[in-house]
Write an enzyme that holds these catalytic residues in place. Structure first.
Site, mmCIF file in Angstrom:
data_model
loop_
_atom_site.group_PDB
_atom_site.id
_atom_site.type_symbol
_atom_site.label_atom_id
_atom_site.label_comp_id
_atom_site.label_asym_id
_atom_site.label_seq_id
_atom_site.Cartn_x
_atom_site.Cartn_y
_atom_site.Cartn_z
ATOM 1 N N TYR A 1 -1.724 0.166 11.009
ATOM 2 C CA TYR A 1 -1.918 -0.269 9.621
ATOM 3 C C TYR A 1 -0.716 0.121 8.777
ATOM 4 O O TYR A 1 -0.192 -0.694 8.005
ATOM 5 C CB TYR A 1 -3.196 0.333 9.025
ATOM 6 C CG TYR A 1 -3.335 0.012 7.555
ATOM 7 C CD1 TYR A 1 -3.543 -1.298 7.129
ATOM 8 C CD2 TYR A 1 -3.200 1.007 6.584
ATOM 9 C CE1 TYR A 1 -3.636 -1.605 5.776
ATOM 10 C CE2 TYR A 1 -3.306 0.717 5.237
ATOM 11 C CZ TYR A 1 -3.515 -0.586 4.833
ATOM 12 O OH TYR A 1 -3.593 -0.894 3.498
ATOM 13 N N SER B 1 0.846 -1.190 0.000
ATOM 14 C CA SER B 1 0.000 0.000 0.000
ATOM 15 C C SER B 1 0.879 1.237 0.000
ATOM 16 O O SER B 1 2.039 1.189 0.427
ATOM 17 C CB SER B 1 -0.889 0.003 1.251
ATOM 18 O OG SER B 1 -1.526 1.251 1.426
#
Length: 255
Positions: free
Chosen positions: A155, A142
C-alpha cells in the site's frame, strides 16, 4: 452561466463522495465513477436535488482498462469539452500483514486500483484537457506516500508511486497549462479502515480510538482551496494530518 464539468473517481463514499458534493455546490456538472451503482445513483439524485447541476454516472471497475476506456467514451463530448477538474480518488488498502505473509492477490488489487487505474483515467482526461487548453488534476495520495510503516508494504509503495506520478505529470503537462496537485491525508474516518480490515468494523474503529481524525469533508475543503486559487497559482502538494497525528506511527491518543 459558463458550463464547467468535473470528474471524480471512487465517488461512492468517503472523500470521493464529499468532493463530488463540494464541486456540485460550486456549480460544476459532475461525472462520478465507481463500482457500486446504487450508491452512485443515490449520490446523483442528491447532487441534482441540492445543487441544481447535472450529474453523469460512469459505473465501472477502475482496475479494468477496457471498462475505463469504454466508459469514458460514453461521456458526452460536451462534458469532455468543458472538463476542468479530475479528482483521482479511487484507491484502497488491503490488510496490514507483514510482507512475507501478504496475499499477492491483494497486492494486485492495490496496484491495479491505486496506480494503474489512476494512470488510465489521467491519460484519458489529460488528453481532453490538452484539447481544451486548461485543466486541473488532483491526485489523492496519502501520508503513506511519504512514510512507510509496519504492515504498509505494498500500500505504501502504491502511494509512493502516486507521488512520483504526480510530479512527473506536473512536468509533462506543464506546456499545456494543466495544473497537477496532490493531496496526502493522514487519518481520515471513512470506509478506508473497514475495507483494509476486510469488513471487520470493530477493528476499524480501534484505528481512531482516542483520536479525532479528519473527515471526508475536511479533505473536500482542502481540494476546494486548491481549485479556487488564481489561474497563475498551483498548489503542488498538500499534506494534511489530524492535530493528534504527526506521522503514521506517531499518534497522541487520549486515554
Amino acid at each position: 452561466m459558463k458550463i464547467k464539468t468535473a470528474l471524480v473517481t471512487g465517488a461512492t463514499s468517503g472523500i470521493g463522495r464529499a468532493t463530488a458534493l463540494m464541486l456540485a455546490r460550486r456549480g460544476y456538472n459532475i461525472a462520478i465513477t465507481g463500482r457500486r451503482l446504487p450508491l452512485l445513483q443515490e449520490l446523483c439524485n442528491e447532487i441534482e436535488k441540492t445543487s441544481g447541476v447535472e450529474s453523469y454516472i460512469l459505473n465501472f471497475d477502475i482496475r479494468d482498462k477496457h471498462e475505463v476506456f469504454d466508459s469514458y467514451d460514453m461521456l458526452p463530448e460536451t462534458w469532455k469539452k468543458h472538463l476542468k477538474i479530475l479528482v483521482n480518488n479511487a484507491g484502497l488498502a488491503l490488510g496490514d500483514d507483514s510482507f512475507e505473509m501478504c496475499d499477492d492477490e491483494e497486492w494486485d488489487q492495490m496496484i491495479d486500483t491505486n496506480v494503474k487505474g489512476l494512470l488510465y483515467m489521467s491519460q484519458l482526461v489529460s488528453n481532453s484537457m490538452k484539447e481544451n487548453g486548461e485543466g486541473h488534476i488532483i491526485n489523492i495520495s496519502s501520508v503513506a506516500g511519504r512514510h512507510v510503516y509496519y504492515g504498509g508494504n505494498v500500500y505504501c509503495a502504491t502511494k509512493h508511486a502516486v507521488d512520483a506520478i504526480t510530479q512527473s505529470m506536473r512536468i509533462d503537462l506543464l506546456k499545456y497549462g494543466i495544473k497537477v496537485s496532490s493531496v496526502a491525508p493522514g487519518m481520515v474516518n471513512t470506509e478506508f479502515s473497514t475495507v483494509r480490515y476486510r469488513g471487520d468494523v470493530e477493528r476499524a474503529r480501534k484505528v481512531y480510538k482516542g483520536v479525532k481524525p479528519l473527515s471526508a469533508d475536511d479533505i473536500a475543503s482542502a481540494i476546494e482551496f486548491i481549485i479556487t486559487r488564481p489561474e497563475h497559482v498551483c498548489i503542488n502538494d498538500m499534506l494534511i494530518m489530524p492535530t493528534q497525528q504527526a506521522m503514521p506511527y506517531y499518534v497522541d491518543r487520549e486515554e
